[in-house]
Enzyme design. Structure first.
Site, PDB file in Angstrom:
ATOM      1  CE  LYS A  44      -2.165   2.730   2.745  1.00  0.00           C
ATOM      2  NZ  LYS A  44      -1.921   4.198   1.911  1.00  0.00           N
ATOM      3  CD  GLU A  71      12.719   0.770   9.584  1.00  0.00           C
ATOM      4  OE1 GLU A  71      13.286   1.195  10.244  1.00  0.00           O
ATOM      5  OE2 GLU A  71      12.710  -1.096   9.267  1.00  0.00           O
ATOM      6  CB  CYS A  95      13.100   9.036   8.260  1.00  0.00           C
ATOM      7  SG  CYS A  95      14.328   8.219   7.244  1.00  0.00           S
ATOM      8  CD  GLU A 125       9.864  12.679  11.177  1.00  0.00           C
ATOM      9  OE1 GLU A 125       8.660  12.231  11.586  1.00  0.00           O
ATOM     10  OE2 GLU A 125      10.833  12.541  10.793  1.00  0.00           O
TER      11      GLU A 125
HETATM   12  P1  NAD Z   1       2.227   8.239   8.307  1.00  0.00           P
HETATM   13  O1  NAD Z   1       2.502   7.606   9.657  1.00  0.00           O
HETATM   14  O2  NAD Z   1       1.235   9.578   8.081  1.00  0.00           O
HETATM   15  O3  NAD Z   1       1.555   7.973   6.123  1.00  0.00           O
HETATM   16  C1  NAD Z   1       2.540   6.380   6.040  1.00  0.00           C
HETATM   17  C2  NAD Z   1       1.958   5.186   5.711  1.00  0.00           C
HETATM   18  O4  NAD Z   1       0.738   4.754   6.800  1.00  0.00           O
HETATM   19  C3  NAD Z   1       1.166   5.789   4.905  1.00  0.00           C
HETATM   20  O5  NAD Z   1       0.791   4.951   3.621  1.00  0.00           O
HETATM   21  C4  NAD Z   1      -0.408   6.042   4.902  1.00  0.00           C
HETATM   22  O6  NAD Z   1      -1.473   6.321   3.683  1.00  0.00           O
HETATM   23  C5  NAD Z   1      -0.541   4.683   6.281  1.00  0.00           C
HETATM   24  N1  NAD Z   1      -2.032   5.560   6.706  1.00  0.00           N
HETATM   25  C6  NAD Z   1      -1.776   6.238   7.734  1.00  0.00           C
HETATM   26  N2  NAD Z   1      -2.847   6.457   8.225  1.00  0.00           N
HETATM   27  C7  NAD Z   1      -2.581   4.521   9.269  1.00  0.00           C
HETATM   28  C8  NAD Z   1      -3.655   3.325   9.400  1.00  0.00           C
HETATM   29  N3  NAD Z   1      -4.496   4.362  10.157  1.00  0.00           N
HETATM   30  N4  NAD Z   1      -3.382   2.331   9.401  1.00  0.00           N
HETATM   31  C9  NAD Z   1      -2.803   2.103   8.310  1.00  0.00           C
HETATM   32  N5  NAD Z   1      -1.939   2.786   7.560  1.00  0.00           N
HETATM   33  C10 NAD Z   1      -2.025   3.737   7.925  1.00  0.00           C
HETATM   34  O7  NAD Z   1       3.518   9.155   7.214  1.00  0.00           O
HETATM   35  P2  NAD Z   1       3.960   9.620   6.050  1.00  0.00           P
HETATM   36  O8  NAD Z   1       3.642  11.056   6.119  1.00  0.00           O
HETATM   37  O9  NAD Z   1       3.737   9.258   4.693  1.00  0.00           O
HETATM   38  O10 NAD Z   1       5.619   9.879   6.062  1.00  0.00           O
HETATM   39  C11 NAD Z   1       6.458  10.563   6.452  1.00  0.00           C
HETATM   40  C12 NAD Z   1       7.239   9.654   7.883  1.00  0.00           C
HETATM   41  O11 NAD Z   1       8.179   8.360   7.300  1.00  0.00           O
HETATM   42  C13 NAD Z   1       7.743  10.651   9.199  1.00  0.00           C
HETATM   43  O12 NAD Z   1       7.835  10.783  10.364  1.00  0.00           O
HETATM   44  C14 NAD Z   1       9.043   9.612   8.445  1.00  0.00           C
HETATM   45  O13 NAD Z   1      10.558   9.631   9.637  1.00  0.00           O
HETATM   46  C15 NAD Z   1       8.717   8.643   8.487  1.00  0.00           C
HETATM   47  N6  NAD Z   1       9.826   7.224   7.805  1.00  0.00           N
HETATM   48  C16 NAD Z   1      10.370   7.035   8.028  1.00  0.00           C
HETATM   49  C17 NAD Z   1      11.341   6.210   7.918  1.00  0.00           C
HETATM   50  C18 NAD Z   1      12.047   5.051   8.098  1.00  0.00           C
HETATM   51  O14 NAD Z   1      13.337   4.022   7.615  1.00  0.00           O
HETATM   52  N7  NAD Z   1      12.495   4.862   9.934  1.00  0.00           N
HETATM   53  C19 NAD Z   1      12.049   6.526   6.168  1.00  0.00           C
HETATM   54  C20 NAD Z   1      11.517   7.438   5.631  1.00  0.00           C
HETATM   55  C21 NAD Z   1      10.412   7.617   6.493  1.00  0.00           C
END
Ligand code: NAD
Length: 497
Positions: free
Chosen positions: A191, A267, A302, A401
């Site tokens: 997804k 992650e 991230c 963040e």
């Molecule tokens: P997010 O948590 O808002 O969304 C991530 C994914 O989760 C999306 O596909 C979203 O549709 C899905 N999602 C949202 N609500 C959900 C739910 N209730 N149930 C299931 N899935 C759901 O994050 P984002 O804004 O897309 O990405 C940014 C974040 O990602 C930042 O916090 C960043 O640090 C992190 N990130 C971490 C790494 C790592 O390797 N640690 C790498 C890249 C990004």
């Protein structure tokens, strides 16, 4: 490398085919509900196309198909050497379509085309290739069994993996999951983020062309609270792998507990400290790296080095060097190969970033660079790389963040204080240390509670090194052979001879 100009990319963008449908059992298909949502480019606000808005019904269909294909053994029981060959073909196809994938990525989430083409796509294909190449070189174990018994310790694929990924490195984060998940023989339902679904949708077809059997890789675009939640609560998903925010990561652990106790590997976010000691070997290099650590990918990283900890004795000299280095990071049209700072992913993210800039002012930090939205006339979403000096680690801009190009400078007086401030965060994804003193570097690196520590550089590493977080930055690791643990179950088979 490419010789394409901005005009070439713009022309290609006009005629680029946009596929927005889901991909289930080897075919593109609309959401069962028929619902779609708009895919808007942050480059200029243009409508790129409509994307299937999948929900629980699509999740059910994709998971049951993924399960059936897994049980059939067509991929899960294929000889590792055959899976390897197929994955290498998949990686080759990603490379062959690099320009198309890079353009999709840039239009969809706003990053500079040079980065998409020279960093994201090659790193994504490397993740697939590396995992494929590894899989026929991994041995199982024989336990230290008595003479009349034989104990085998083997690894088996978990079954159906749901992978939920974010928008900042859409293709790369997907491939960090797909590489080890597919190499170990699982079926996957991917997804992508609703903010950047296009490359994930596109590569599903390339997987089929490579020879990965239909149903092994399914892609369900849609919102987190609909299809994401449905996958996380699904009773027939064995393992959930996630990259995204800490807030949603915590929610996924609850969903797993409320459903089938699926394994959950997370992650999540970061607030990484970049520590510059007065004895750094090359302050100019440190300043340039500090600027890159917050401006690269518009700060939507991230591991962004968002807290710059500087030893007080050099701070007045060093901060102007960082301000100067930031001038090399200038927002521009992401389709221009010379651009190194593109658009933020959408206006929601822009408002979040501007809100934190306001918070920085309100809490008394001193703005030294940037601080404003820019290039508004393009219809796109751009913000200037921003630096605040005089930040305390208690301020919101130091604790939360931001996920945008906003750097907080915090002064310290000793190694102990630097480590204390660095670790004073709920996160633990990455950290960097700049010093000429080997012992100081090692001692600080040991004391830092972070999954990656860099010395005299920022953001080093490749597929051979595990990547992931301590504390609320997550659990488990992407990349390296350690990532394979997430996609396999350990089995002990004890045989009486
Ligand atoms: P997010 O948590 O808002 O969304 C991530 C994914 O989760 C999306 O596909 C979203 O549709 C899905 N999602 C949202 N609500 C959900 C739910 N209730 N149930 C299931 N899935 C759901 O994050 P984002 O804004 O897309 O990405 C940014 C974040 O990602 C930042 O916090 C960043 O640090 C992190 N990130 C971490 C790494 C790592 O390797 N640690 C790498 C890249 C990004």
């Amino acid at each position: 490398m490419t010789t394409l100009t901005r005009a070439d990319w713009e022309q290609r963008a006009q005629s680029l085919a946009i596929e927005g449908r889901a991909f289930i059992h080897g075919e593109y298909t609309g959401a069962a509900s028929g619902e779609t949502f708009e895919c808007i480019s942050p480059v200029d606000g243009r409508l790129l196309g409509r994307v299937a808005s999948c929900d629980a019904a699509d999740a059910d269909r994709a998971v049951s198909d993924a399960r059936a294909v897994f049980e059939s053994g067509v991929w899960s029981r294929l000889a590792p050497v055959k899976r390897k060959e197929t994955m290498i073909r998949f990686a080759d196809l990603l490379d062959a379509h690099a320009e198309e994938l890079a353009l999709l990525e840039t239009l969809d989430m706003g990053k500079p085309i040079g980065d998409s083409l020279n960093i994201d796509v090659p790193a994504a294909s490397r993740a697939i290739r590396w995992s494929g190449e590894a899989i026929d070189k991994i041995y199982d174990e024989v336990a230290a069994t008595p003479h009349n018994e034989l104990g085998l310790v083997t690894r088996e694929p978990v079954g159906v993996v749901a992978a939920i990924v974010p928008w900042n490195f859409p293709l790369l984060m997907a491939c960090w999951k797909l590489g080890p998940a597919l190499a170990t023989g699982n079926s996957v339902v991917l997804k992508p983020s609703e903010k950047s679904p296009l490359t994930a949708i596109r590569i599903a077809q390339l997987a089929i062309e490579a020879g990965i059997p239909a149903g092994v890789l399914n892609v369900l675009p849609g919102y987190g609270h609909t299809v994401g939640k449905a996958l996380a609560l699904h009773m027939d998903v064995d393992t959930l792998v996630f990259t995204g925010s800490t807030r949603i990561a915590k929610q996924l652990m609850i969903y797993a507990g409320e459903s089938n106790m699926k394994r959950v590997w997370l992650e999540a976010g970061g607030k990484s400290p970049n520590i510059v000691f007065a004895d750094a070997p090359d302050l100019q290099a440190a300043a340039e790296a500090a600027a890159g650590a917050i401006a690269f990918n518009q700060g939507e990283v991230c591991t962004a080095g968002s807290r710059l900890l500087v030893e007080r004795s050099i701070k007045d000299r060093f901060v102007p060097m960082v301000v100067e280095a930031l001038k090399a990071w200038k927002p521009g049209n992401p389709l221009d190969p010379a651009t190194n700072v593109g658009a933020l992913v959408d206006t929601q993210q822009l408002n979040t970033v501007l809100g934190y800039i306001e918070a920085g002012h309100a809490e008394g930090a001193k703005l030294m660079a940037g601080g404003k939205r820019t290039l508004e006339e393009t219809g796109g979403v751009y913000v200037e790389p921003t630096l605040f000096d005089g930040v305390s680690n208690a301020m919101r801009i130091a604790r939360e963040e931001i996920f945008g190009p906003v750097l907080s400078v915090i002064a310290f007086d000793s190694v102990e204080e630097a480590v204390q401030i660095a670790n004073d965060t709920p996160y633990g994804l990455a950290a960097a240390v700049w010093t000429s003193n080997l012992s100081k570097a090692h001692l600080a690196a040991k004391a830092l509670r972070a999954g990656s520590v860099w010395v005299n550089q920022y953001d080093g590493g490749d597929m051979t090194a595990p990547f992931g977080g301590f504390k609320q930055s997550g659990n488990g690791r992407d990349k390296s052979l350690h990532a394979f643990d997430k996609y396999t179950e350990l089995k002990a088979t004890w045989i009486k001879l």
